[in-house]
Structure formats: C-alpha cells, structure tokens
Design a protein around this motif. Structure first.
Motif, PDB file in Angstrom:
ATOM      1  N   THR A  21       0.849  -1.186   0.000  1.00 13.98           N
ATOM      2  CA  THR A  21       0.000   0.000   0.000  1.00 13.98           C
ATOM      3  C   THR A  21       0.887   1.238   0.000  1.00 13.98           C
ATOM      4  OG1 THR A  21      -1.712  -1.156   1.256  1.00 13.98           O
ATOM      5  CG2 THR A  21      -1.811   1.248   1.223  1.00 13.98           C
ATOM      6  N   ILE A  22       0.718   2.074  -1.022  1.00 11.63           N
ATOM      7  CA  ILE A  22       1.475   3.317  -1.129  1.00 11.63           C
ATOM      8  C   ILE A  22       0.514   4.487  -0.927  1.00 11.63           C
ATOM      9  CG2 ILE A  22       2.901   4.784  -2.606  1.00 11.63           C
ATOM     10  CD1 ILE A  22       3.753   2.265  -4.113  1.00 11.63           C
ATOM     11  N   ALA A  23       0.823   5.358   0.021  1.00 13.39           N
ATOM     12  CA  ALA A  23      -0.010   6.536   0.288  1.00 13.39           C
ATOM     13  C   ALA A  23       0.841   7.787   0.166  1.00 13.39           C
ATOM     14  CB  ALA A  23      -0.621   6.445   1.686  1.00 13.39           C
ATOM     15  N   THR A  47       1.241  14.597 -10.792  1.00 10.01           N
ATOM     16  CA  THR A  47       2.535  14.997 -10.241  1.00 10.01           C
ATOM     17  C   THR A  47       3.599  13.950 -10.541  1.00 10.01           C
ATOM     18  OG1 THR A  47       2.037  13.949  -8.112  1.00 10.01           O
ATOM     19  CG2 THR A  47       1.485  16.296  -8.350  1.00 10.01           C
ATOM     20  N   ALA A  48       4.845  14.374 -10.391  1.00  6.21           N
ATOM     21  CA  ALA A  48       5.969  13.481 -10.648  1.00  6.21           C
ATOM     22  C   ALA A  48       5.968  12.287  -9.698  1.00  6.21           C
ATOM     23  CB  ALA A  48       7.281  14.249 -10.527  1.00  6.21           C
ATOM     24  N   MET A  49       5.651  12.519  -8.428  1.00  6.84           N
ATOM     25  CA  MET A  49       5.722  11.416  -7.474  1.00  6.84           C
ATOM     26  C   MET A  49       4.634  10.377  -7.741  1.00  6.84           C
ATOM     27  SD  MET A  49       8.473  11.769  -5.948  1.00  6.84           S
ATOM     28  CE  MET A  49       8.231  10.182  -5.125  1.00  6.84           C
ATOM     29  N   HIS A  50       3.452  10.809  -8.148  1.00  4.94           N
ATOM     30  CA  HIS A  50       2.439   9.806  -8.473  1.00  4.94           C
ATOM     31  C   HIS A  50       2.889   8.971  -9.667  1.00  4.94           C
ATOM     32  CE1 HIS A  50      -1.482   7.948  -8.278  1.00  4.94           C
ATOM     33  NE2 HIS A  50      -1.627   8.126  -9.575  1.00  4.94           N
ATOM     34  N   ASN A  51       3.504   9.614 -10.634  1.00  4.09           N
ATOM     35  CA  ASN A  51       4.008   8.872 -11.787  1.00  4.09           C
ATOM     36  C   ASN A  51       5.176   7.967 -11.417  1.00  4.09           C
ATOM     37  OD1 ASN A  51       2.889   9.709 -14.759  1.00  4.09           O
ATOM     38  ND2 ASN A  51       2.488  11.301 -13.232  1.00  4.09           N
ATOM     39  N   THR A  52       5.938   8.371 -10.418  1.00  3.83           N
ATOM     40  CA  THR A  52       6.993   7.501  -9.880  1.00  3.83           C
ATOM     41  C   THR A  52       6.404   6.180  -9.410  1.00  3.83           C
ATOM     42  OG1 THR A  52       8.304   9.387  -9.135  1.00  3.83           O
ATOM     43  CG2 THR A  52       8.728   7.284  -8.043  1.00  3.83           C
ATOM     44  N   TRP A  53       5.333   6.273  -8.644  1.00  4.51           N
ATOM     45  CA  TRP A  53       4.738   5.073  -8.068  1.00  4.51           C
ATOM     46  C   TRP A  53       3.988   4.241  -9.107  1.00  4.51           C
ATOM     47  CZ3 TRP A  53       7.616   4.200  -4.426  1.00  4.51           C
ATOM     48  CH2 TRP A  53       7.979   5.152  -3.482  1.00  4.51           C
ATOM     49  N   LEU A  54       3.461   4.879 -10.135  1.00  3.40           N
ATOM     50  CA  LEU A  54       2.843   4.107 -11.217  1.00  3.40           C
ATOM     51  C   LEU A  54       3.887   3.247 -11.918  1.00  3.40           C
ATOM     52  CD1 LEU A  54       0.435   6.741 -12.846  1.00  3.40           C
ATOM     53  CD2 LEU A  54      -0.209   4.775 -11.417  1.00  3.40           C
ATOM     54  N   ALA A  55       5.068   3.835 -12.168  1.00  7.25           N
ATOM     55  CA  ALA A  55       6.141   3.070 -12.799  1.00  7.25           C
ATOM     56  C   ALA A  55       6.642   1.959 -11.873  1.00  7.25           C
ATOM     57  CB  ALA A  55       7.284   4.001 -13.181  1.00  7.25           C
ATOM     58  N   PHE A  56       6.740   2.266 -10.589  1.00 14.45           N
ATOM     59  CA  PHE A  56       7.139   1.266  -9.584  1.00 14.45           C
ATOM     60  C   PHE A  56       6.147   0.105  -9.583  1.00 14.45           C
ATOM     61  CE2 PHE A  56       6.568  -0.357  -5.254  1.00 14.45           C
ATOM     62  CZ  PHE A  56       7.867  -0.648  -4.844  1.00 14.45           C
ATOM     63  N   LYS A  57       4.871   0.421  -9.573  1.00 16.79           N
ATOM     64  CA  LYS A  57       3.816  -0.599  -9.563  1.00 16.79           C
ATOM     65  C   LYS A  57       3.932  -1.515 -10.782  1.00 16.79           C
ATOM     66  CE  LYS A  57      -1.241  -0.872 -10.200  1.00 16.79           C
ATOM     67  NZ  LYS A  57      -1.657  -1.805  -9.129  1.00 16.79           N
ATOM     68  N   ASP A  58       4.071  -0.925 -11.966  1.00 19.25           N
ATOM     69  CA  ASP A  58       4.157  -1.716 -13.192  1.00 19.25           C
ATOM     70  C   ASP A  58       5.347  -2.667 -13.139  1.00 19.25           C
ATOM     71  OD1 ASP A  58       1.938  -0.469 -14.211  1.00 19.25           O
ATOM     72  OD2 ASP A  58       3.042   0.880 -15.542  1.00 19.25           O
ATOM     73  N   TYR A  59       6.485  -2.159 -12.665  1.00 14.78           N
ATOM     74  CA  TYR A  59       7.681  -2.991 -12.627  1.00 14.78           C
ATOM     75  C   TYR A  59       7.545  -4.125 -11.616  1.00 14.78           C
ATOM     76  CZ  TYR A  59      12.537  -4.452 -12.440  1.00 14.78           C
ATOM     77  OH  TYR A  59      13.696  -5.212 -12.498  1.00 14.78           O
ATOM     78  N   ILE A  72      13.692  -6.906  -6.269  1.00 22.64           N
ATOM     79  CA  ILE A  72      12.730  -6.346  -7.215  1.00 22.64           C
ATOM     80  C   ILE A  72      12.195  -5.005  -6.713  1.00 22.64           C
ATOM     81  CG2 ILE A  72      10.399  -6.693  -8.170  1.00 22.64           C
ATOM     82  CD1 ILE A  72      11.142  -9.691  -8.415  1.00 22.64           C
ATOM     83  N   ILE A  73      11.956  -4.905  -5.410  1.00 19.33           N
ATOM     84  CA  ILE A  73      11.522  -3.625  -4.832  1.00 19.33           C
ATOM     85  C   ILE A  73      12.589  -2.556  -5.075  1.00 19.33           C
ATOM     86  CG2 ILE A  73      11.038  -2.402  -2.668  1.00 19.33           C
ATOM     87  CD1 ILE A  73       8.760  -4.233  -3.543  1.00 19.33           C
ATOM     88  N   ASP A  74      13.851  -2.898  -4.820  1.00 17.23           N
ATOM     89  CA  ASP A  74      14.944  -1.943  -5.023  1.00 17.23           C
ATOM     90  C   ASP A  74      15.043  -1.529  -6.488  1.00 17.23           C
ATOM     91  OD1 ASP A  74      15.481  -2.222  -2.328  1.00 17.23           O
ATOM     92  OD2 ASP A  74      17.114  -3.662  -2.626  1.00 17.23           O
ATOM     93  N   GLU A  75      14.916  -2.488  -7.386  1.00 13.49           N
ATOM     94  CA  GLU A  75      14.950  -2.180  -8.820  1.00 13.49           C
ATOM     95  C   GLU A  75      13.746  -1.342  -9.224  1.00 13.49           C
ATOM     96  OE1 GLU A  75      17.204  -6.339 -10.178  1.00 13.49           O
ATOM     97  OE2 GLU A  75      15.030  -6.116 -10.371  1.00 13.49           O
ATOM     98  N   GLY A  76      12.584  -1.658  -8.651  1.00 17.31           N
ATOM     99  CA  GLY A  76      11.369  -0.906  -8.945  1.00 17.31           C
ATOM    100  C   GLY A  76      11.508   0.542  -8.537  1.00 17.31           C
ATOM    101  N   TRP A  77      12.190   0.781  -7.406  1.00 18.21           N
ATOM    102  CA  TRP A  77      12.423   2.154  -6.980  1.00 18.21           C
ATOM    103  C   TRP A  77      13.256   2.905  -8.016  1.00 18.21           C
ATOM    104  CZ3 TRP A  77      11.514   6.524  -5.046  1.00 18.21           C
ATOM    105  CH2 TRP A  77      12.540   7.456  -4.902  1.00 18.21           C
ATOM    106  N   GLU A  78      14.306   2.284  -8.533  1.00 17.15           N
ATOM    107  CA  GLU A  78      15.150   2.942  -9.535  1.00 17.15           C
ATOM    108  C   GLU A  78      14.367   3.244 -10.809  1.00 17.15           C
ATOM    109  OE1 GLU A  78      18.097   4.111  -9.076  1.00 17.15           O
ATOM    110  OE2 GLU A  78      18.358   3.278  -7.069  1.00 17.15           O
TER     111      GLU A  78
END
Length: 346
Positions: free
Chosen positions: A42-44, A51-63, A268-274
């Motif tokens: 869960t990401i809040a 915004t950039a941060m929401h798009n950050t988490w969308l990319a993280f989610k997909d990965y 995978i979490i670490d890679e998703g963050w990048e």
C-alpha cells in the motif's frame, strides 16, 4: 483431502526446486519469476495524480507487479486519502501502510539526522543536489538512521527547489517583514523564515489552499510543480524563485515489511524504486515548461532573483545551518560534507 493434496503438491514443488542447480528456469530455458507467496503493498502520498511522485509510483507498480507475475500487488492512494503526511509516516513506521513519500522536513520529525538536508541554500544547483541524493555512501550512512526508526529508505527523489508565493512582490528579506507564511511543522524551516522577517505558521498541506483563499496566511513555499498541481497560484499574485531549499523527498517503506520479504522480492523492490525514480525525473523535465507557462498565463507573475538578491537571503539564514549541524550526528553531517566536496571536485 484438499489440504492433504495441497500439502503434497507444495512439498513436491519444493523438492523439485531444491533438486535444481543455479537459478530456476522454465521449459524454454528462460528464468522463472521469483517465488515467495503473495503480498500487497500500500502506497499513500499527499499529492495529485498529475505529479511526478504519483508517476513515480505508477512506474514502480508496473515494474514490481510485472517482475513478480502479480505475486506482489501494489495499491496507490494519492491526494492524502490515507491521511496527512505526518500521520502516514507514523502508519509506515507501524507497518499499517507500506510505503510513503513526503518532504524531507516532515520525516525529520521521525529521523532527526534527516535535518541535515534542511540547511537553507545548501545546494547551489540541481546537479549538486542530485549528486548527493544519489551518493551511495551518503545514502548508506543516513539510511542507518532510518533503520533505527523502523523505516527502510528506498532512496531520495526531488522535484527541483522550493520557492515562495505571495500576494506582493519580494526582492529582499525586508519585503517579508510581518508576512504570515505557511510552513511545514519543522523547527528549522520556521527559524529560517523568522530570520528573514516573516511569521511562520505550520499548517497541514491539505488545508493550505483554503488558508490562502481565506487569507489565513499571506504566503507559502513549495516547488513550482505543487504550486501548479494544487492550484495555489490561483490565490497568489507572485511566485518568487528563491530556491531556498531542495524539494527533497525521502521515499520510505516499513522496515518490518521490507525485512519480511524474500531476498529476491527485496531486489525487485529496489529495482522498482530505480525505475520509478527515472520516471520521476522524466516527468519533471517533460512538464517543466508547461507548469511555468500555466502559472504565467493565470496572471501570476514569476520573479527571478539576481545572485546578489539571493545572497541576502542566504546570509540572513546562515545561522540555521549551524543549528542543524549541532542537532545531527557527526557521521551524517560529515557524510554530507564529503559528498558536497566530491561534487565540487569533479
């Protein structure tokens, strides 16, 4: 009977995996996706979908969902749906929410060493700031302070610098005298604005638009992206590019949750963050001109200060840096200074 069959099946699968050598592969010879059960992340966060941060988490989610074949499900809640910034950080500490991002000033209330990044005018350029935020030595040192607070530091993002918005032009500290400015609940931010002659007032981010509209506060400070996405410019006549602080965003995960994951999932979490961070910076670059033009088109004037004018603001707040140095660990402060020196030496 079903339980017995399931137990036998799982045992057989486990034996089959143990019998293999190296990384498991499927019939085609490709690597299999990692296994380790099903998880929900869960990401809040408090900002809008544009915004950039929401798009950050969308990319993280997909990965993350893709790399685990959906064994990890990622749910994102923007716009402060899960609570204010401070409330959400507490929930991550308690493993009630998995991940959040907030301004560094908010998290410094939980990780005192994070105040080291709140020194006014510490970074002269975006390149200098991003060098330090990506410096593995600095991140490793301060990451230990996050661990002690049960927060796993995924890494740092930024959305450029914080700037000032007001209803009257500001060119020097004297122009701020008596002005009520909304700040985050951060003692050093408040002290900096006091040194500049303003009256700082802490206020929750989700209450800021109404406060500007009703005249409860005269001014506020945030990055241009948030001034645009949250429509603060609708209630302000001027934006002054003070660039007094980086909009530094530590992205944190419950350490309890992170430590509970299998190592392959942690990777995978670490890679998703990048992957997410890359998308963050791409989004900012793609939208920078759009944001500035939209603010100008609204009738809000953007004022760029000269180096000489900025120097007056820097000089007025120099004492805050000395206060912060005394409040953080020597190890963290030295790591920051070494990183800044490393950038200068390039």
């Amino acid at each position: 009977m079903k339980k017995t069959f399931a137990t036998i099946l799982l045992s057989a699968l486990a034996l089959g995996l143990l019998a293999g050598c190296g990384e498991p592969t499927d019939a085609s010879g490709d690597k299999e996706k990692p296994s380790g059960g099903n998880y929900t992340i869960t990401i809040a966060h408090s900002t809008a979908e544009n915004t950039a941060m929401h798009n950050t988490w969308l990319a993280f989610k997909d990965y993350v969902e893709g790399e685990t074949d959906g064994a990890i499900t990622v749910n994102i809640y923007p716009n402060g749906q899960m609570g204010g910034d401070r409330e959400v950080v507490e929930a991550v500490q308690n493993n009630e929410i998995t991940i959040t991002d907030t301004a560094n000033a908010v998290q410094a209330n939980f990780v005192a060493d994070a105040f080291v990044l709140d020194v006014p005018f510490a970074f002269p350029t975006l390149e200098a700031m991003r060098y330090t935020l990506a410096d593995p030595t600095f991140v490793d040192v301060i990451g230990k302070s996050y661990d002690a607070a049960n927060l796993h530091l995924l890494g740092y993002a930024d959305t450029y610098f914080r700037v000032l918005s007001t209803n009257k032009p500001v060119y020097e500290p004297a122009d701020l005298k008596g002005m009520t400015i909304r700040t985050m609940e951060n003692e050093y931010h408040m002290e900096a604005w006091r040194e500049l002659g303003a009256n700082p007032t802490p206020l929750a981010f989700n209450e800021l638009y109404t406060a500007l509209q009703q005249g409860t506060v005269d001014a506020q400070e945030n990055p241009l992206e948030l001034i645009y996405s949250q429509k603060f410019f609708e209630q302000q006549d001027y934006v002054i590019l003070t660039n007094h602080l980086g909009q530094i965003i530590p992205c944190v995960m419950s350490k309890t949750y992170y430590d509970s994951l299998p190592e392959d999932y942690q990777k995978i979490i670490d890679e998703g963050w990048e992957v997410g961070l890359k998308r963050c910076y791409e989004f900012l670059e793609e939208n920078e001109a759009v944001v500035e033009q939209a603010i100008r088109d609204s009738g809000t004037q953007i004022i760029e200060l000269t180096p000489e004018q900025l120097a007056k603001f820097q000089d007025a707040t120099s004492g805050v840096g000395a206060m912060i140095q005394k409040s953080v660990s020597a190890e963290v402060y030295d790591a920051l200074q070494a990183s800044c020196a490393g950038f200068d030496a390039q």
